[in-house]
Design a protein around this motif. Structure first.
Motif, mmCIF file in Angstrom:
data_model
loop_
_atom_site.group_PDB
_atom_site.id
_atom_site.type_symbol
_atom_site.label_atom_id
_atom_site.label_comp_id
_atom_site.label_asym_id
_atom_site.label_seq_id
_atom_site.Cartn_x
_atom_site.Cartn_y
_atom_site.Cartn_z
ATOM 1 N N ARG A 188 -37.374 19.517 4.617
ATOM 2 C CA ARG A 188 -37.177 18.453 5.706
ATOM 3 C C ARG A 188 -35.718 18.074 5.550
ATOM 4 N N ASP A 189 -35.220 17.584 4.355
ATOM 5 C CA ASP A 189 -33.790 17.473 4.232
ATOM 6 C C ASP A 189 -32.723 18.325 4.497
ATOM 7 N N ALA A 190 -33.287 19.536 4.312
ATOM 8 C CA ALA A 190 -32.068 20.597 4.450
ATOM 9 C C ALA A 190 -32.005 20.681 6.160
ATOM 10 N N VAL A 191 -32.929 20.394 6.708
ATOM 11 C CA VAL A 191 -32.442 20.540 8.419
ATOM 12 C C VAL A 191 -31.196 20.123 8.830
ATOM 13 N N ALA A 192 -30.904 18.731 8.245
ATOM 14 C CA ALA A 192 -29.771 18.283 8.770
ATOM 15 C C ALA A 192 -28.698 18.981 8.460
ATOM 16 N N PHE A 193 -28.644 19.799 7.171
ATOM 17 C CA PHE A 193 -27.460 20.715 6.629
ATOM 18 C C PHE A 193 -27.370 21.889 7.699
ATOM 19 N N VAL A 194 -28.584 22.369 8.016
ATOM 20 C CA VAL A 194 -28.443 23.711 8.844
ATOM 21 C C VAL A 194 -28.059 23.463 10.208
ATOM 22 N N GLY A 203 -28.787 13.211 19.661
ATOM 23 C CA GLY A 203 -28.814 13.954 18.672
ATOM 24 C C GLY A 203 -29.716 13.408 17.709
ATOM 25 N N GLY A 204 -29.744 11.970 17.664
ATOM 26 C CA GLY A 204 -30.635 11.539 16.574
ATOM 27 C C GLY A 204 -32.076 11.941 16.846
ATOM 28 N N VAL A 205 -32.535 11.717 18.005
ATOM 29 C CA VAL A 205 -34.058 12.192 18.432
ATOM 30 C C VAL A 205 -34.206 13.532 18.266
ATOM 31 N N VAL A 206 -33.249 14.516 18.568
ATOM 32 C CA VAL A 206 -33.540 15.911 18.272
ATOM 33 C C VAL A 206 -33.598 16.216 16.849
ATOM 34 N N LEU A 207 -32.578 15.697 15.844
ATOM 35 C CA LEU A 207 -32.607 15.921 14.654
ATOM 36 C C LEU A 207 -33.820 15.295 13.928
ATOM 37 N N GLY A 208 -34.602 14.095 14.470
ATOM 38 C CA GLY A 208 -35.769 13.556 13.677
ATOM 39 C C GLY A 208 -37.036 14.464 14.200
ATOM 40 N N VAL A 209 -37.075 14.898 15.451
ATOM 41 C CA VAL A 209 -38.036 15.743 15.730
ATOM 42 C C VAL A 209 -38.287 17.189 15.038
ATOM 43 N N LEU A 210 -36.936 17.720 14.716
ATOM 44 C CA LEU A 210 -36.673 19.072 14.099
ATOM 45 C C LEU A 210 -37.135 18.772 12.594
ATOM 46 N N GLU A 211 -36.902 17.880 12.106
ATOM 47 C CA GLU A 211 -37.311 17.539 10.683
ATOM 48 C C GLU A 211 -38.675 17.456 10.706
ATOM 49 N N SER A 212 -39.398 16.409 11.653
ATOM 50 C CA SER A 212 -40.806 16.446 11.505
ATOM 51 C C SER A 212 -41.460 17.803 11.790
ATOM 52 N N LEU A 213 -40.803 18.492 12.556
ATOM 53 C CA LEU A 213 -41.719 19.874 12.644
ATOM 54 C C LEU A 213 -41.542 20.512 11.790
ATOM 55 N N LEU A 256 -48.608 16.251 18.663
ATOM 56 C CA LEU A 256 -48.250 15.076 19.223
ATOM 57 C C LEU A 256 -47.986 14.186 18.134
ATOM 58 N N GLN A 257 -49.036 14.275 16.848
ATOM 59 C CA GLN A 257 -48.617 13.299 15.550
ATOM 60 C C GLN A 257 -47.311 13.525 15.124
ATOM 61 N N LEU A 258 -46.652 14.826 15.034
ATOM 62 C CA LEU A 258 -45.387 15.122 14.487
ATOM 63 C C LEU A 258 -44.147 14.623 15.318
ATOM 64 N N LEU A 259 -44.540 14.642 16.790
ATOM 65 C CA LEU A 259 -43.580 14.351 17.629
ATOM 66 C C LEU A 259 -43.369 12.683 17.518
ATOM 67 N N VAL A 260 -44.436 12.100 17.548
ATOM 68 C CA VAL A 260 -44.227 10.651 17.316
ATOM 69 C C VAL A 260 -43.376 10.266 16.207
ATOM 70 N N ALA A 261 -43.849 10.908 15.000
ATOM 71 C CA ALA A 261 -43.095 10.428 13.724
ATOM 72 C C ALA A 261 -41.769 10.789 13.670
ATOM 73 N N GLY A 262 -41.583 11.948 14.449
ATOM 74 C CA GLY A 262 -40.114 12.750 14.515
ATOM 75 C C GLY A 262 -39.080 11.825 15.434
ATOM 76 N N ILE A 263 -39.703 11.245 16.582
ATOM 77 C CA ILE A 263 -39.076 10.440 17.536
ATOM 78 C C ILE A 263 -38.626 8.811 16.870
ATOM 79 N N SER A 264 -39.769 8.378 16.095
ATOM 80 C CA SER A 264 -39.473 7.273 15.333
ATOM 81 C C SER A 264 -38.165 7.341 14.286
ATOM 82 N N VAL A 265 -38.365 8.292 13.536
ATOM 83 C CA VAL A 265 -37.207 8.664 12.630
ATOM 84 C C VAL A 265 -36.186 8.995 13.000
ATOM 85 N N GLY A 266 -35.959 9.671 14.255
ATOM 86 C CA GLY A 266 -34.796 10.082 15.097
ATOM 87 C C GLY A 266 -34.000 8.836 15.663
#
Length: 288
Positions: free
Chosen positions: A260-266, A240-250, A5-15
């Motif tokens: 973390r930063d490689a997720v966007a390239f993949v 797309g922004g929310v999905v990417l932010g959550v993926l990075e956080s996870l 849940l902590q990772l999801l909250v952080a991921g949604i915010s950056v997403g």
């Protein structure tokens, strides 16, 4: 479960930050098929201007307003610089806006130096719910992004001006025939993109800091998020922004923060190979 849940909250915010920048890419590309690589710089510039304004003694709301309006003005100037190009292709737009992006980075480096800095947090108290620490700034980011996303979608779907922009995107020749200015639509789309980038920059600065080169990563990830939505859908850009932010956080939480930063390239590679039109894009009719 608490860690997830902590990772999801952080991921949604950056997403949500990525979503605002992705919408900026989308509103420009959907009208003129220009990929604006200065979009990330709009966010970085907004954060730095807001920090300078608050340091000079301006109240936070006024500093944010000055910052966002300044970035909108810069965005309009970028469009005016591109306007003389008569045959703008997507590749040419990438080359030209890349040059403008480099120029903006150089200007920010000269004016603010190489050190990153953060805007003072917005008012509010952090709290803990179900063992998850929720920062007040996260709520500001998510809440403002939700309101702005709904407002932009309503503008395009419910207002005459928004419908005119959509007409320029879908049938530019027909739009000209009924008296809609395609060049004016392009200028307006850059203004909206500057507004979105400015809002993203001031929201992100208290958490992720602003620096002369911070727009590079933000712009790249915003572009990837927009690509997930096919570069033409506001709702797709937000998703797309929310999905990417959550993926990075996870990935940062369960694999390694160094990836973390490689997720966007993949994600970008997967989308370009598997579905170049975007995962969330609907089938469209060719322009006439």
């Amino acid at each position: 479960m608490t860690d997830l849940l902590q990772l999801l909250v952080a991921g949604i915010s950056v997403g949500a930050i990525y979503a605002l920048i992705a919408m900026g890419f989308t509103v420009i590309f959907s009208v003129s098929e220009v990929i604006n690589l200065t979009q990330g710089e709009f966010a970085a510039l907004a954060g730095l201007i807001a920090i300078t304004a608050t340091t000079a003694g301006l109240p936070l709301p006024l500093a944010l307003l000055v910052s966002v309006l300044t970035v909108v003005t810069v965005a309009l100037l970028v469009r005016l610089v591109l306007a003389p190009v008569k045959r703008m292709t997507t590749l040419l737009s990438i080359m030209l806006t890349l040059g403008l992006s480099t120029a903006l980075k150089a200007a920010m480096l000269l004016l603010w130096g190489p050190e990153g800095r953060g805007l003072d947090p917005f008012p509010g108290n952090d709290f803990v719910v179900w063992g998850v620490s929720v920062r007040a700034q996260y709520l500001w980011i998510i809440g403002v992004t939700a309101v702005v996303s709904v407002a932009v979608a309503a503008f395009y779907e419910r207002t005459l001006t928004g419908k005119a922009l959509r007409a320029c995107a879908e049938q530019p020749t027909a739009a000209r025939l009924v008296g809609i200015s395609v060049s004016g639509a392009g200028l307006l789309s850059f203004g909206i993109a500057g507004l979105l980038g400015g809002i993203a920059g001031v929201l992100a600065s208290p958490v992720y800091f602003s620096a002369w080169d911070s727009g590079l990563a933000l712009g790249l990830k915003g572009f990837v998020a927009a690509t997930l939505g096919g570069l033409t859908s506001i709702r797709g850009a937000v998703a797309g922004g929310v999905v990417l932010g959550v993926l990075e956080s996870l990935v940062a939480g369960y694999v390694d923060s160094g990836f973390r930063d490689a997720v966007a390239f993949v994600v970008l590679i997967v989308v370009l190979v598997a579905r170049p039109g975007g995962i969330l894009r609907q089938h469209s009719v060719a322009r006439v």
